[in-house]
Design an enzyme around this catalytic site. Structure first.
Site, PDB file in Angstrom:
ATOM      1  N   GLU A 198       0.837  -1.210   0.000  1.00 50.88           N
ATOM      2  CA  GLU A 198       0.000   0.000   0.000  1.00 50.88           C
ATOM      3  C   GLU A 198       0.866   1.251   0.000  1.00 50.88           C
ATOM      4  O   GLU A 198       0.530   2.251  -0.622  1.00 50.88           O
ATOM      5  CB  GLU A 198      -0.931   0.018   1.229  1.00 50.88           C
ATOM      6  CG  GLU A 198      -2.061  -0.990   1.169  1.00 50.88           C
ATOM      7  CD  GLU A 198      -3.120  -0.661   0.120  1.00 50.88           C
ATOM      8  OE1 GLU A 198      -2.752  -0.366  -1.025  1.00 50.88           O
ATOM      9  OE2 GLU A 198      -4.302  -0.730   0.453  1.00 50.88           O
ATOM     10  N   THR A 214      -4.881   7.114  -6.113  1.00 54.04           N
ATOM     11  CA  THR A 214      -5.014   7.242  -4.661  1.00 54.04           C
ATOM     12  C   THR A 214      -4.101   8.342  -4.129  1.00 54.04           C
ATOM     13  O   THR A 214      -4.501   9.134  -3.268  1.00 54.04           O
ATOM     14  CB  THR A 214      -4.682   5.901  -3.967  1.00 54.04           C
ATOM     15  OG1 THR A 214      -5.620   4.931  -4.445  1.00 54.04           O
ATOM     16  CG2 THR A 214      -4.805   5.994  -2.458  1.00 54.04           C
TER      17      THR A 214
HETATM   18  N1  HSE Z   1      -8.158   4.717   3.003  1.00 56.95           N
HETATM   19  C1  HSE Z   1      -7.547   4.836   1.713  1.00 56.95           C
HETATM   20  C2  HSE Z   1      -7.912   6.193   1.127  1.00 56.95           C
HETATM   21  C3  HSE Z   1      -8.052   3.725   0.832  1.00 56.95           C
HETATM   22  O1  HSE Z   1      -9.088   6.514   1.151  1.00 56.95           O
HETATM   23  O2  HSE Z   1      -7.026   6.901   0.653  1.00 56.95           O
HETATM   24  C4  HSE Z   1      -7.507   3.767  -0.567  1.00 56.95           C
HETATM   25  O3  HSE Z   1      -6.306   3.087  -0.658  1.00 56.95           O
END
Ligand code: HSE
Length: 308
Positions: free
Chosen positions: A128, A180
């Site tokens: 991540e 993201t």
């Molecule tokens: N919690 C993360 C965000 C999830 O909203 O950026 C996406 O990877």
């Protein structure tokens, strides 16, 4: 030779009000991965899909997870991994988490279950970090554990599995790109106390609603006054989809992860299918291609089968 075949599910992170701390696993779609041990202390990646993701391990989400496991175990062997992605990268339904969690769980099984669940989550969070620039576990934890996960803290890791009633999940993935890392950069560093109070009321309400199986409370709590007002600007049709889906009977919903997918929770499959019709109608009218899923909560998480 020992081989592990992994099915890693898509996930919906944030669950509207729980930015970075809540997520659930979906029964569909799933990535499929095959992992084997090799003698050379390297990670070899073979892609069996159309996404052309990097095969250099240090640039690949599954690759960095496996490299971190090699490092931890003293570089005595390596991994070969074949990846067949069905969760489109950048969709907002946990594509990077599925690669990362699938790699961690598969490698753990090849090494005779050498790691605890928390250790698997820690390894997977390296993926991540590569994908979004920040370690977070709200996709990883439900992907590995199934069901709904609350990430109370990541330093130190404290994951709580939250019981939830049967829920039907409708997801629309408009085929536009929202990275993201970009969707995180537009967020404000500071928020008003009055917004924080609303938000933590909703988070507590949502978790309580899940545990008690109180659908009305779940619906009332699916409200985000901090993240959604900013991120929804990146998703054409968002307000219309949300309003129409609620009118069609959805309990509520919002942006899935960092978008562009939008998800809605419903009490029964018929409502979930009506919700899907609304989503299809909006994106057909706007003229943006899309893909929908009508599915349920995956209660088992990553499935892995070991064969010789
Ligand atoms: N919690 C993360 C965000 C999830 O909203 O950026 C996406 O990877």
């Amino acid at each position: 030779m020992k081989k592990v075949t992994v099915h890693a599910p898509g996930t919906v992170a944030n669950l509207v009000c729980g930015f970075d701390i809540l997520g659930l696993a979906l029964n569909e779609p799933n990535d499929i991965m095959e992992l084997t041990l090799i003698d050379e202390p390297v990670v070899r990646i073979i892609n069996r899909d159309q996404y052309n993701l990097p095969t250099e391990p240090e640039k690949n989400v599954a690759g960095v997870v496996l490299l971190s496991i090699l490092e931890k175990t003293g570089n005595k062997f390596g991994f070969e991994v074949t990846i067949e992605k069905h969760i489109k990268p950048g969709s907002g339904i946990g594509s990077s988490a599925a690669s990362a969690a699938g790699a961690a769980v598969g490698a753990g099984l090849l090494l005779d279950s050498a790691f605890s669940t928390d250790e698997l989550v820690q390894f997977a969070m390296n993926g991540e970090k590569l994908a979004s620039g920040v370690k977070h576990a709200d996709n990883i934890a439900p992907c590995i554990l199934g069901g709904v996960s609350l990430i109370r803290c990541i330093h130190p890791l404290d994951i709580v599995r939250v019981d939830a009633p049967d829920l039907h999940v409708t997801v629309v993935h408009p085929q536009i790109e929202v990275r993201t890392s970009d969707a995180r950069q537009i967020l404000r560093e500071k928020i008003y106390l009055k917004d924080a109070i609303k938000q933590w009321g909703n988070i507590a309400g949502l978790v309580t609603g899940f545990i008690k199986g109180d659908y009305d409370l779940i619906g009332r709590s699916l409200e985000d006054v901090i993240i959604e007002p900013l991120r929804s600007l990146l998703i054409p049709g968002f307000d219309e989809v949300k309003k129409g889906c609620k009118e069609a009977g959805a309990l509520g919903g919002g942006i899935s992860g960092s978008g562009p997918s939008v998800f809605m929770l419903s009490k029964d499959r018929n409502t979930a299918l009506e919700v899907e019709k609304v989503m299809k109608e909006v994106y057909t009218r706007i003229g943006i291609e899309f893909h929908t899923y009508v599915t349920t909560i995956n209660k088992e998480g990553v499935k892995a089968v070991v064969s010789q």
